[in-house]
Design a protein around this motif. Structure first.
Motif, PDB file in Angstrom:
ATOM      1  N   MET A  11       0.835  -1.196   0.000  1.00  0.00           N
ATOM      2  CA  MET A  11       0.000   0.000   0.000  1.00  0.00           C
ATOM      3  C   MET A  11       0.869   1.246   0.000  1.00  0.00           C
ATOM      4  O   MET A  11       1.899   1.289   0.655  1.00  0.00           O
ATOM      5  N   GLN A  64     -12.000  -8.465  -2.401  1.00  0.00           N
ATOM      6  CA  GLN A  64     -10.804  -8.483  -1.563  1.00  0.00           C
ATOM      7  C   GLN A  64     -11.040  -9.216  -0.253  1.00  0.00           C
ATOM      8  O   GLN A  64     -10.186  -9.973   0.205  1.00  0.00           O
ATOM      9  N   GLU A  79      -2.403  -4.533   2.838  1.00  0.00           N
ATOM     10  CA  GLU A  79      -2.930  -5.259   1.685  1.00  0.00           C
ATOM     11  C   GLU A  79      -1.870  -6.157   1.040  1.00  0.00           C
ATOM     12  O   GLU A  79      -2.083  -6.681  -0.054  1.00  0.00           O
ATOM     13  N   ASP A  84      -4.485  -7.348   6.226  1.00  0.00           N
ATOM     14  CA  ASP A  84      -5.793  -7.114   5.597  1.00  0.00           C
ATOM     15  C   ASP A  84      -6.529  -6.045   6.395  1.00  0.00           C
ATOM     16  O   ASP A  84      -6.968  -6.275   7.522  1.00  0.00           O
ATOM     17  N   SER A 140      -9.312  -4.504   5.319  1.00  0.00           N
ATOM     18  CA  SER A 140     -10.632  -4.302   4.715  1.00  0.00           C
ATOM     19  C   SER A 140     -11.741  -3.976   5.717  1.00  0.00           C
ATOM     20  O   SER A 140     -12.685  -3.269   5.345  1.00  0.00           O
ATOM     21  N   ASP A 183       1.626  -4.781  -2.895  1.00  0.00           N
ATOM     22  CA  ASP A 183       0.384  -4.753  -3.665  1.00  0.00           C
ATOM     23  C   ASP A 183       0.338  -3.578  -4.628  1.00  0.00           C
ATOM     24  O   ASP A 183      -0.561  -3.485  -5.454  1.00  0.00           O
ATOM     25  N   ASN A 213      -4.973  -6.264  -4.917  1.00  0.00           N
ATOM     26  CA  ASN A 213      -5.674  -5.276  -4.092  1.00  0.00           C
ATOM     27  C   ASN A 213      -6.700  -4.585  -4.967  1.00  0.00           C
ATOM     28  O   ASN A 213      -6.355  -3.716  -5.777  1.00  0.00           O
TER      29      ASN A 213
END
Length: 258
Positions: A1, A47, A89, A93, A95, A200, A237
């Motif tokens: 990221m 994702q 990512e 994680d 998310s 990613d 990603n």
């Protein structure tokens, strides 16, 4: 990221209406119309929930393990080998934060909720990440976590990585936002033989990708094609990135249904 990422999200309520999440979860939403941030839902579902994304993540770390074995053999047991991995990512994680923000009709690509997440959030490990990093540690390979998480939250990030029982976590190995990633990678190269990078975002691999537009990024990918899957391992990603505002190509045939 790579953060921070500029947000120029257009009004996408029409696209968002294709999704199926309940309207009751959104602050200040009209009952007849979903908020623009709902356009992120498909990427977030892929994702976070898809078995395909989990399979790709496991596949990436399996490939990284094989390639690292090759590098260790090729260098004859040298004791200064190192790998660099991104965090967000790639290994972590995040998310749940992104979904929370979307459901509040908040554009998470402004990154104004990220510091709170760094301090108090509980990211999950990507499938396969710990096994790969443990393998590198067992083989005596130095691990550097080069991330654009905020330096002011260094202690919190280190605590998060320690809680996830990742190896070689220290103030020296966790290299956060401040100097450009290229400069932080150069610090590693000064004292180690860098044999692998994981991320990613293309910016996780080389400074040439930073600030490059999409056409330039595609050209750079072509120029470096032999490195992907060898010493550059890329992870999926679908939730944010430099591609997020790209124009889409559509089939120009008349729209017909049967």
């Amino acid at each position: 990221m790579t953060m921070p990422f500029p947000s120029r999200l257009c009004t996408l309520a029409a696209l968002a209406s294709l999704t199926a999440l309940p309207l009751t979860s959104y602050a200040n939403s009209d009952d007849a119309e979903m908020c623009a941030q709902e356009a992120y839902a498909m990427g977030l579902r892929y994702q976070q929930q898809s078995a395909e994304a989990a399979a790709l993540q496991r596949q990436g770390f399996a490939l990284a393990t094989y390639r690292l074995e090759d590098q260790i053999e090729a260098h004859g047991g040298s004791d200064d080998l190192a790998i660099i991995t991104d965090l967000d990512e790639t290994v972590l994680d995040n998310s749940p934060l992104l979904v929370r923000d979307m459901q509040a009709c908040h554009d998470y690509t402004t990154w104004d909720t990220w510091k709170h997440w760094e301090r108090e959030g509980e990211p999950r490990l990507m499938p396969g990440a710990k096994a790969f990093l443990d393998y590198a540690d067992e083989q005596g390979v130095s691990i550097f976590y080069v991330s654009d998480r905020y330096q002011e939250n260094e202690a919190d990030t280190i605590a998060t990585l320690e809680a996830l029982e990742l190896p070689q976590v220290s103030e020296q190995s966790v290299m956060l936002l401040g100097p450009a990633k290229a400069e932080r990678r150069a610090e590693v190269v000064d004292n180690h033989t860098l044999v692998m990078q994981l991320g990613d975002s293309l910016h996780d691999f080389a400074g040439d990708f930073a600030g490059a537009d999409l056409d330039q990024q595609h050209a750079l990918v072509e120029e470096n094609s032999e490195r992907f899957g060898k010493d550059w391992i890329v992870f999926p990603n679908a939730t944010y990135g430099a591609w997020s505002e790209a124009e889409l190509d559509a089939w120009d045939a008349p729209h017909e249904v049967e």
